[in-house]
Design a protein around this motif. Structure first.
Motif, PDB file in Angstrom:
ATOM      1  N   GLY B  78      11.750 -16.141 -38.657  1.00 36.45           N
ATOM      2  CA  GLY B  78      10.226 -15.811 -38.773  1.00 36.45           C
ATOM      3  C   GLY B  78      10.650 -14.344 -38.351  1.00 36.45           C
ATOM      4  N   ASP B  79       8.549 -14.100 -37.653  1.00 34.61           N
ATOM      5  CA  ASP B  79       8.400 -13.013 -36.412  1.00 34.61           C
ATOM      6  C   ASP B  79       9.225 -13.452 -35.376  1.00 34.61           C
ATOM      7  N   THR B  82      12.346 -11.372 -36.241  1.00 34.21           N
ATOM      8  CA  THR B  82      12.256  -9.901 -37.171  1.00 34.21           C
ATOM      9  C   THR B  82      11.193  -8.486 -35.735  1.00 34.21           C
ATOM     10  N   GLN B  83      11.317  -9.321 -34.386  1.00 33.88           N
ATOM     11  CA  GLN B  83       9.899  -8.264 -33.461  1.00 33.88           C
ATOM     12  C   GLN B  83      11.190  -7.635 -32.806  1.00 33.88           C
ATOM     13  N   GLU B  87      12.643  -0.800 -36.063  1.00 35.64           N
ATOM     14  CA  GLU B  87      13.194   0.311 -36.776  1.00 35.64           C
ATOM     15  C   GLU B  87      13.759   1.557 -35.932  1.00 35.64           C
ATOM     16  N   TRP B 101      16.596  -1.869 -42.477  1.00 36.37           N
ATOM     17  CA  TRP B 101      14.826  -1.056 -42.640  1.00 36.37           C
ATOM     18  C   TRP B 101      15.059   0.006 -43.689  1.00 36.37           C
ATOM     19  N   TRP B 104      13.393  -3.835 -45.476  1.00 39.49           N
ATOM     20  CA  TRP B 104      12.545  -5.072 -44.847  1.00 39.49           C
ATOM     21  C   TRP B 104      12.702  -6.091 -45.091  1.00 39.49           C
ATOM     22  N   ALA B 105      11.800  -5.789 -46.666  1.00 41.47           N
ATOM     23  CA  ALA B 105      11.049  -7.470 -47.586  1.00 41.47           C
ATOM     24  C   ALA B 105      12.535  -8.202 -47.518  1.00 41.47           C
ATOM     25  N   SER B 108      13.419  -9.746 -43.675  1.00 38.87           N
ATOM     26  CA  SER B 108      12.109 -10.921 -43.016  1.00 38.87           C
ATOM     27  C   SER B 108      12.048 -12.069 -43.933  1.00 38.87           C
ATOM     28  N   ALA B 111      14.407 -14.493 -42.698  1.00 40.87           N
ATOM     29  CA  ALA B 111      13.865 -14.220 -41.404  1.00 40.87           C
ATOM     30  C   ALA B 111      12.813 -15.759 -41.958  1.00 40.87           C
ATOM     31  N   VAL B 112      11.881 -15.779 -42.337  1.00 39.81           N
ATOM     32  CA  VAL B 112      10.683 -16.588 -43.010  1.00 39.81           C
ATOM     33  C   VAL B 112      11.879 -17.892 -43.687  1.00 39.81           C
ATOM     34  N   CYS B 167      22.534 -13.227 -44.709  1.00 41.50           N
ATOM     35  CA  CYS B 167      21.970 -12.519 -43.354  1.00 41.50           C
ATOM     36  C   CYS B 167      23.173 -11.270 -42.123  1.00 41.50           C
TER      37      CYS B 167
END
Lengths: 311, 174
Positions: B78-79, B82-83, B87, B101, B104-105, B108, B111-112, B167
């Motif tokens: 998750g976050d 992605t943190q 970019e 990038w 990105w959606a 992300s 990742a979720v 991914c």
């Protein structure tokens, strides 16, 4: 400009030509000379179609044909997962020779293979020649499929006849000059015919050989090609560098050096998980997801044993 | 040059030489976010190795161990994942692809999905699949299981690894 940069620039130029343009011109000259020599030496009565006729009996086995179509990549290559519809057209296959689109293999009589006979199918798959005498580009791996048995072909044909007709024209391939000069293909096929036979009397290795060298056509990605796209048979399965497609070496030595054993390979063919816990991406993941995960466990092990046994 | 000046110079040289060498040792010279995310990926790879060894029967299946390793992946998903992808962070030896990038959606969302699949795996760790689902092969891309399969640790593990590979396929240079 520094000396280094000057040297780098001069490497990019040969007699004032950029290397890419120079190689294309060189390819064209080689193709033209070789084609000329070929046609001059050719027996006028020689046909581009094989005279071999495949017996219609015994009947093909649809289930085995569907299995072979799956593990040989027919379904994966002739289907666009972003626009899935039964074997109508593949996703773009980008190469240094242009972009290939696999054609419609549904039973449609106009755009598919609905008008083909078993013999047409056999010639197309094993010899790379269409019913109208057109030679296919080796993006279609007929050079590997030439070792399919008559029964394999009957099984595949039976399975393909079960695909509903879909009247859709597949997108035409966009091949760069000079590779779009198809008249040179018969010569190309003659010059670069594969000799990938391995003599083994062990049934397990024979099955592995069939799966690796024929149906799975692993060398198509894991063996480097020359500037005319032919597989460099003296570097069989020795891997391809990143800017030419990128595929690791899968020779016995390379696999053993990287710690693979037969069970690890078979498990990776099923799941995509490597022995160190990493997970495949890129093209190999597609091969696993669309092909090897559907193999029987015995076949996955046969492939692994073959790769780890053959020198 | 005075003694103080020499000492200062020596200290700088030592820092540059030894500091740089130490960084080279970790992930081939990665620094900053690239180093942090490579260490994160390495943690998840190690967890996945322990999990896959259990699911393939190479080591004994241990429910608590499955939960522990699933939790390691869950904490990095998750976050938390992605943190570490600001970019344009493509400094060598990063294997990341610039498409991250542009899409990105989607990146992300994967990742979720990793967070969700690893969470489900931890919760279902005690429920093993009875047998592998039987699959009918047809001449289409759809090769559905013969019948619906009840969720199990095995099915969540498969979802988890498919998320990793999805991914890697899109966003990692192989």
């Amino acid at each position: 400009m520094s000396d280094f940069n000057k040297q780098a620039s001069s490497l990019k130029l040969i007699f004032g030509w950029r290397v890419g343009a120079f190689l294309k011109l060189l390819s064209l000259i080689v193709i033209l000379i070789a084609t000329l020599l070929y046609y001059l030496s050719m027996n006028p009565s020689m046909s581009h179609r094989s005279d071999s006729v495949i017996a219609i009996q015994p009947q093909g086995d649809v289930a085995n044909g569907a299995y072979l179509a799956r593990i040989s990549g027919c379904i994966a290559c002739h289907t666009d997962t972003k626009n899935p519809s039964g074997l109508v057209s593949g996703a773009p296959l980008k190469s240094s020779f242009g972009v290939f689109y696999a054609p419609n293999l549904s039973a449609d009589k106009e755009w598919g293979i609905g008008n083909w006979s078993l013999a047409d199918f056999s010639t197309a798959v094993r010899e790379g020649v269409s019913p109208t005498g057109e030679h296919y580009y080796p993006a279609f791996p007929y050079e590997f499929f030439s070792n399919f048995s008559d029964q394999d072909i009957r099984d595949l044909w039976a399975a393909f006849q079960s695909v509903p007709a879909n009247a859709k024209r597949a997108q035409s391939s966009e091949i760069d000059f000079p590779y779009n000069l198809k008249f040179s293909l018969p010569l190309w096929k003659r010059l670069y015919q594969l000799d990938n036979s391995v003599n083994t009397d062990q049934l397990q290795l024979q099955r592995g050989q069939f799966l690796v060298e024929v149906a799975g056509h692993c060398a198509a990605c894991h063996t480097p090609r020359n500037i005319l796209g032919a597989l460099q048979q003296d570097q069989w399965l020795q891997g391809v560098i990143a800017n030419e497609g990128g595929a690791p070496p899968i020779t016995k030595e390379a696999l053993l050096l990287n710690g693979w054993d037969s069970a690890d390979l078979a498990y990776a063919f099923k799941t995509g998980i490597k022995p160190d816990g990493d997970v495949f991406g890129a093209k190999m993941q597609e091969i696993i997801e669309q092909g090897t995960q559907f193999m029987s466990e015995a076949d996955r092990l046969a492939m692994a044993d073959y790769l780890l046994e053959i020198e | 040059m005075g003694i103080a000046m020499k000492s200062k110079l020596l200290a700088i040289i030592s820092f540059v030489v030894f500091g740089f060498s130490t960084q080279l040792m970790a992930h081939g010279g990665a620094t900053g976010v690239v180093k942090e995310r490579m260490e994160q990926m390495s943690d998840m790879k190690n967890a996945l190795k322990i999990l896959s060894d259990m699911f393939r029967g190479k080591s004994d299946y241990d429910v608590q161990q499955v939960r522990t390793q699933a939790k390691i992946i869950n904490n990095h998903a998750g976050d938390a994942l992605t943190q570490f992808f600001p970019e344009g962070s493509l400094t060598a030896p990063s294997e990341a692809n610039g498409k991250i990038w542009q899409q990105w959606a989607d990146f992300s969302a994967l990742a979720v999905q990793l967070k969700s699949a690893s969470g489900s795996l931890g919760e279902a760790a005690g429920q093993r699949a009875v047998a592998a689902p039987e699959v009918f092969l047809t001449m289409s891309m759809q090769a559905a299981p013969a019948k619906a399969v009840a969720p199990s640790a095995d099915s969540y593990f498969k979802t988890l690894t498919k998320t990793c590979s999805a991914c890697h396929t899109k966003y990692r240079n192989e």
